[in-house]
Scaffold this motif. Structure first.
Motif, mmCIF file in Angstrom:
data_model
loop_
_atom_site.group_PDB
_atom_site.id
_atom_site.type_symbol
_atom_site.label_atom_id
_atom_site.label_comp_id
_atom_site.label_asym_id
_atom_site.label_seq_id
_atom_site.Cartn_x
_atom_site.Cartn_y
_atom_site.Cartn_z
ATOM 1 N N VAL A 107 0.570 -1.176 -0.578
ATOM 2 C CA VAL A 107 -0.299 0.339 -0.085
ATOM 3 C C VAL A 107 1.250 1.158 0.058
ATOM 4 N N PHE A 108 2.248 1.283 0.274
ATOM 5 C CA PHE A 108 2.794 2.752 1.080
ATOM 6 C C PHE A 108 3.587 2.941 -0.317
ATOM 7 N N SER A 109 3.887 1.467 -0.964
ATOM 8 C CA SER A 109 4.458 1.374 -2.407
ATOM 9 C C SER A 109 3.608 2.090 -3.584
ATOM 10 N N PRO A 110 4.451 3.051 -4.162
ATOM 11 C CA PRO A 110 3.518 3.416 -5.532
ATOM 12 C C PRO A 110 3.753 2.025 -6.624
ATOM 13 N N SER A 111 3.370 1.575 -7.606
ATOM 14 C CA SER A 111 2.828 0.383 -8.501
ATOM 15 C C SER A 111 4.332 1.171 -9.563
ATOM 16 N N PRO A 112 4.950 0.486 -10.318
ATOM 17 C CA PRO A 112 5.477 -0.312 -11.934
ATOM 18 C C PRO A 112 4.597 1.028 -12.434
ATOM 19 N N GLU A 113 3.031 0.926 -12.581
ATOM 20 C CA GLU A 113 2.544 2.340 -13.555
ATOM 21 C C GLU A 113 2.694 3.536 -12.543
ATOM 22 N N LEU A 132 9.992 10.242 -7.861
ATOM 23 C CA LEU A 132 10.793 9.138 -8.462
ATOM 24 C C LEU A 132 12.258 8.627 -7.742
ATOM 25 N N ASP A 133 12.245 10.338 -6.923
ATOM 26 C CA ASP A 133 13.798 9.602 -6.076
ATOM 27 C C ASP A 133 14.124 8.861 -4.988
ATOM 28 N N ARG A 134 12.860 8.956 -4.621
ATOM 29 C CA ARG A 134 12.739 7.928 -3.509
ATOM 30 C C ARG A 134 12.070 6.399 -4.552
ATOM 31 N N TYR A 135 11.784 6.219 -4.870
ATOM 32 C CA TYR A 135 11.362 4.544 -5.342
ATOM 33 C C TYR A 135 11.945 4.107 -6.674
ATOM 34 N N ALA A 136 11.772 4.682 -7.708
ATOM 35 C CA ALA A 136 12.533 4.726 -8.595
ATOM 36 C C ALA A 136 13.547 3.335 -9.008
ATOM 37 N N PRO A 137 13.580 2.630 -9.350
ATOM 38 C CA PRO A 137 14.762 1.558 -10.183
ATOM 39 C C PRO A 137 15.958 2.418 -10.138
ATOM 40 N N ARG A 138 17.091 2.337 -9.462
ATOM 41 C CA ARG A 138 18.462 2.582 -9.543
ATOM 42 C C ARG A 138 18.365 2.775 -11.739
ATOM 43 N N GLY A 139 18.598 4.560 -12.796
ATOM 44 C CA GLY A 139 19.134 3.884 -13.639
ATOM 45 C C GLY A 139 17.550 4.642 -14.188
ATOM 46 N N LEU A 180 5.193 4.631 -10.624
ATOM 47 C CA LEU A 180 6.524 5.249 -11.618
ATOM 48 C C LEU A 180 6.076 5.841 -13.253
ATOM 49 N N ALA A 181 5.159 4.426 -13.442
ATOM 50 C CA ALA A 181 5.727 5.355 -15.218
ATOM 51 C C ALA A 181 4.935 6.493 -15.343
ATOM 52 N N ARG A 182 4.110 6.529 -14.765
ATOM 53 C CA ARG A 182 3.076 8.166 -15.094
ATOM 54 C C ARG A 182 3.946 9.149 -14.284
ATOM 55 N N TYR A 183 4.342 8.553 -13.367
ATOM 56 C CA TYR A 183 5.040 9.769 -12.683
ATOM 57 C C TYR A 183 6.487 10.627 -13.706
ATOM 58 N N ALA A 184 6.654 9.575 -14.029
ATOM 59 C CA ALA A 184 8.250 9.734 -15.287
ATOM 60 C C ALA A 184 7.210 10.283 -16.658
ATOM 61 N N ARG A 185 6.432 9.968 -16.865
ATOM 62 C CA ARG A 185 6.094 10.716 -18.243
ATOM 63 C C ARG A 185 5.462 12.464 -18.033
ATOM 64 N N LEU A 186 4.887 12.596 -17.022
ATOM 65 C CA LEU A 186 4.753 12.878 -16.558
ATOM 66 C C LEU A 186 5.598 14.305 -16.107
ATOM 67 N N VAL A 187 6.500 14.494 -15.142
ATOM 68 C CA VAL A 187 7.687 14.556 -15.088
ATOM 69 C C VAL A 187 8.585 15.374 -16.377
#
Length: 296
Positions: A239-245, A287-294, A247-254
């Motif tokens: 619950v307290f972790s964002p899903s891959p989907e 993204l800084d907190r949860y996105a996989p490195r790279g 995270l991907a949306r956050y990256a597209r938003l940025v």
């Protein structure tokens, strides 16, 4: 160490101080942190032995979890002795029960400072997690949160039939405790205390109820929860972790906002929503907190 640098924690699992061998179970469950309990989980006749076991377990621990210890209330020398016994470079924090107000926090801060100096640790190495279990502490949550720089993970830990229920008099439900959890969260944020955590869910087998409670806490703005059973940890972590989907949306938003800024626009329509730099800043933080490195 300032509270801003404390590690965010999704799940903090209570472990009885008399069963330090259960730390392996807590780690296997995926808990971000374990709270070794010297207070309610230990009968009066077993306090001294539990203190010894917990101090030895903290010093010997080599796992990835953050370790906390819930001491007894600081209303006598016994609890001060507990602080001295458990302070160690491997100790992430002390959970302080029955806090009545900011004076209790300032006393714990001074005692921990002395213990850190004795151990050769920098001031503020050990975080302090005041439990708001009295009506006065709940009413003064902002002052409690700001009483010492080491305060972290402060939040409303509500449960059916516990100390908070007795102090406030509520009949527990998601709705009856919603206002209390919301106000304490705002107080913690306003005081600059990051990484607030909530809890507890006492229905060991009711994972659907746990999920609903955790999702409500996450929606309010909490970043984690305390737990009483290993089976609760995977649900809380999810619950307290964002899903891959997400995270991907956050990256597209940025990317969309930065492209708009490069073209001289401050806001842009993104997947049906109007977004701007404020939304992009939030997305970058996640993204800084949860996105996989790279990943961007």
């Amino acid at each position: 160490m300032s509270s801003e640098r404390r590690q965010p924690l999704r799940s903090l699992l209570f472990v009885p101080g008399t069963r330090t061998d259960w730390l392996a179970k807590a780690e296997a469950a995926g808990a971000d942190a374990a709270i070794l309990d010297l207070e309610d989980a230990v009968p009066d006749g077993g306090k001294e032995e539990a203190r010894r076991l917990v101090a030895e377990a903290v010093a010997a621990f080599s796992g990835r979890m953050a370790l906390f210890v819930r001491v007894n209330p600081l209303d006598g020398w016994a609890a001060a002795g507990e602080l001295r016994a458990v302070t160690h470079e491997r100790l992430a924090g002390v959970v302080l029960p029955k806090v009545a107000g900011p004076d209790d926090v300032r006393l714990a801060d001074r005692l921990l400072g002395w213990c850190e100096r004795e151990r050769g640790l920098p001031y503020g190495h050990v975080a302090l997690v005041p439990l708001l279990e009295t009506a006065s502490a709940l009413r003064g949550a902002y002052e409690v949160a700001g009483a010492a720089g080491r305060v972290a993970y402060l939040g409303a830990v509500t449960a059916p039939g516990g100390d908070v229920a007795r102090a406030v008099g509520y009949r527990w439900s998601l709705d009856s405790t919603l206002g209390l959890r919301s106000r304490v969260l705002l107080d913690a944020r306003a005081a600059g205390t990051p990484n607030p955590v909530a809890g507890l869910w006492t229905g060991i087998g009711d994972l659907d109820g746990l999920r609903a409670f955790a999702e409500q806490n996450r929606a309010l703005g909490y970043e984690g929860m305390m737990a009483i059973h290993p089976s609760h940890v995977p649900v809380i972590n999810e619950v307290f972790s964002p899903s891959p989907e997400e995270l991907a949306r956050y990256a597209r938003l940025v990317a969309a906002v930065e492209a708009a800024q490069a073209g001289g626009a401050g806001a842009v329509t993104f997947e049906g929503d109007m977004v701007d730099e404020a939304m992009a800043a939030t997305a970058r933080a996640v993204l800084d907190r949860y996105a996989p490195r790279g990943d961007s």
